[in-house]
Scaffold this motif. Structure first.
Motif, PDB file in Angstrom:
ATOM      1  N   GLN A 299      25.173  -5.084   5.175  1.00 38.76           N
ATOM      2  CA  GLN A 299      23.872  -5.734   5.369  1.00 38.76           C
ATOM      3  C   GLN A 299      23.363  -5.540   6.799  1.00 38.76           C
ATOM      4  O   GLN A 299      22.222  -5.105   7.013  1.00 38.76           O
ATOM      5  CB  GLN A 299      23.989  -7.226   5.069  1.00 38.76           C
ATOM      6  CG  GLN A 299      22.708  -8.012   5.392  1.00 38.76           C
ATOM      7  CD  GLN A 299      22.933  -9.524   5.390  1.00 38.76           C
ATOM      8  OE1 GLN A 299      23.912 -10.000   4.832  1.00 38.76           O
ATOM      9  NE2 GLN A 299      22.052 -10.253   6.040  1.00 38.76           N
ATOM     10  N   TYR A 300      24.209  -5.863   7.786  1.00 40.97           N
ATOM     11  CA  TYR A 300      23.789  -5.743   9.176  1.00 40.97           C
ATOM     12  C   TYR A 300      23.721  -4.295   9.622  1.00 40.97           C
ATOM     13  O   TYR A 300      22.915  -3.952  10.498  1.00 40.97           O
ATOM     14  CB  TYR A 300      24.713  -6.561  10.079  1.00 40.97           C
ATOM     15  CG  TYR A 300      24.458  -8.042   9.979  1.00 40.97           C
ATOM     16  CD1 TYR A 300      23.335  -8.605  10.574  1.00 40.97           C
ATOM     17  CD2 TYR A 300      25.310  -8.871   9.258  1.00 40.97           C
ATOM     18  CE1 TYR A 300      23.081  -9.975  10.472  1.00 40.97           C
ATOM     19  CE2 TYR A 300      25.061 -10.234   9.153  1.00 40.97           C
ATOM     20  CZ  TYR A 300      23.940 -10.776   9.763  1.00 40.97           C
ATOM     21  OH  TYR A 300      23.683 -12.118   9.656  1.00 40.97           O
TER      22      TYR A 300
ATOM     23  N   GLU B  16      22.605  -1.806   7.769  1.00 36.68           N
ATOM     24  CA  GLU B  16      21.292  -1.343   7.324  1.00 36.68           C
ATOM     25  C   GLU B  16      20.190  -1.922   8.214  1.00 36.68           C
ATOM     26  O   GLU B  16      19.246  -1.221   8.595  1.00 36.68           O
ATOM     27  CB  GLU B  16      21.055  -1.753   5.871  1.00 36.68           C
ATOM     28  CG  GLU B  16      19.713  -1.280   5.321  1.00 36.68           C
ATOM     29  CD  GLU B  16      19.484  -1.711   3.881  1.00 36.68           C
ATOM     30  OE1 GLU B  16      18.452  -1.321   3.309  1.00 36.68           O
ATOM     31  OE2 GLU B  16      20.340  -2.450   3.336  1.00 36.68           O
ATOM     32  N   GLU B  17      20.311  -3.198   8.557  1.00 36.05           N
ATOM     33  CA  GLU B  17      19.318  -3.858   9.402  1.00 36.05           C
ATOM     34  C   GLU B  17      19.242  -3.194  10.769  1.00 36.05           C
ATOM     35  O   GLU B  17      18.146  -2.912  11.282  1.00 36.05           O
ATOM     36  CB  GLU B  17      19.707  -5.332   9.544  1.00 36.05           C
ATOM     37  CG  GLU B  17      18.674  -6.203  10.222  1.00 36.05           C
ATOM     38  CD  GLU B  17      19.073  -7.669  10.171  1.00 36.05           C
ATOM     39  OE1 GLU B  17      18.971  -8.281   9.084  1.00 36.05           O
ATOM     40  OE2 GLU B  17      19.526  -8.202  11.209  1.00 36.05           O
TER      41      GLU B  17
END
Length: 253
Positions: free
Chosen positions: A138-139, A141-142
């Motif tokens: 998740q992070y 990709e962010e």
């Protein structure tokens, strides 16, 4: 020590933490009275009152949340300054979200390495210098989205990757050298004796607070004049000591 280093970000606070907080301030009023008594005995109670009045009137401006670059970062190219600042802004937002100090979330050295393309964010899971809770897809990709935006925007703005260094002429170098020699001489003959006399009269801590080396440098580089020192007792003490030592400080008043 155990409570001092415990996690104060978790709510509610524990009973031992609450007791620690109370015990930490329970003697402050008594200590204030003792310090005021000592200040009066030493004849500097007026200094204390002036400091208090000044602090009461200080207004703090909110920090600029758009510029996170340090003085050393300004030595980078325009391109790298832009990319690094975007990454630092992201780190600040992330730290607020996680309620953690920014440098414990992502080390600045890691962000600088990514900016300089010494490390690649595609290698996110294996990078060193970040809190474990963000080492996930998740992070990753962010962060990748943010990094790719920063690079694209820097390119769109046609920011240069070159570091421009202006070479000084022989005359300019000589002038700078002469200026430094003059400043060193004034430090040694004018301000060092005043600092030494202040240490003898007030102690080393007070002397460093009233007339630090940084303040002397500001005065000698015309960033600060004596009249700009906000507290009168500081100005008067410096002027009085200079007079006692027969040191001429009129060029800096």
């Amino acid at each position: 020590k155990e409570l001092q280093t415990s996690n104060w970000g978790v709510r509610p606070l524990t009973i031992p933490q609450l007791k620690y907080s109370v015990d930490d301030v329970i003697y402050l009023l008594k200590l204030k009275r003792e310090l005021e008594k000592e200040a009066k005995e030493k004849g500097i109670y007026g200094w204390l009152q002036e400091e208090s009045r000044y602090i009461d009137d200080v207004a703090y401006e909110p920090a600029n949340t758009e510029d996170f670059l340090s003085k050393d970062d300004r030595k980078l190219s325009d391109y790298h300054q832009f990319v690094l600042n975007e990454l630092l802004k992201y780190r600040d937002r992330l730290a607020q979200k996680l309620k953690k100090p920014s440098n414990s979330v992502l080390l600045k050295t890691l962000l600088l390495s990514i900016t300089m393309e010494e490390e690649t964010p595609e290698n996110w899971e294996h990078l060193k210098g970040m809190i474990y809770s963000i080492k996930n897809a998740q992070y990753k990709e962010e962060f990748l989205n943010l990094y790719n935006y920063a690079v694209a925007e820097a390119n769109n703005r046609e920011l240069s990757r070159l570091i421009i260094k202006n070479a000084l002429s022989k005359e300019e170098r000589a002038a700078i050298s002469a200026q430094r020699a003059h400043i060193d001489e004034v430090k040694a003959t004018v301000f060092a004796p005043i600092q030494e006399a202040m240490i003898a009269r007030c102690g080393s801590f007070a002397a460093r607070y009233i007339l630090s080396n940084a303040r002397v440098n500001d005065i000698l580089h015309h960033i600060l004049r004596m009249r700009d020192i906000k507290l009168a007792y500081k100005r008067n003490l410096i002027i009085d000591l200079a007079a006692e030592l027969n040191v001429d400080i009129t060029p800096y008043l």
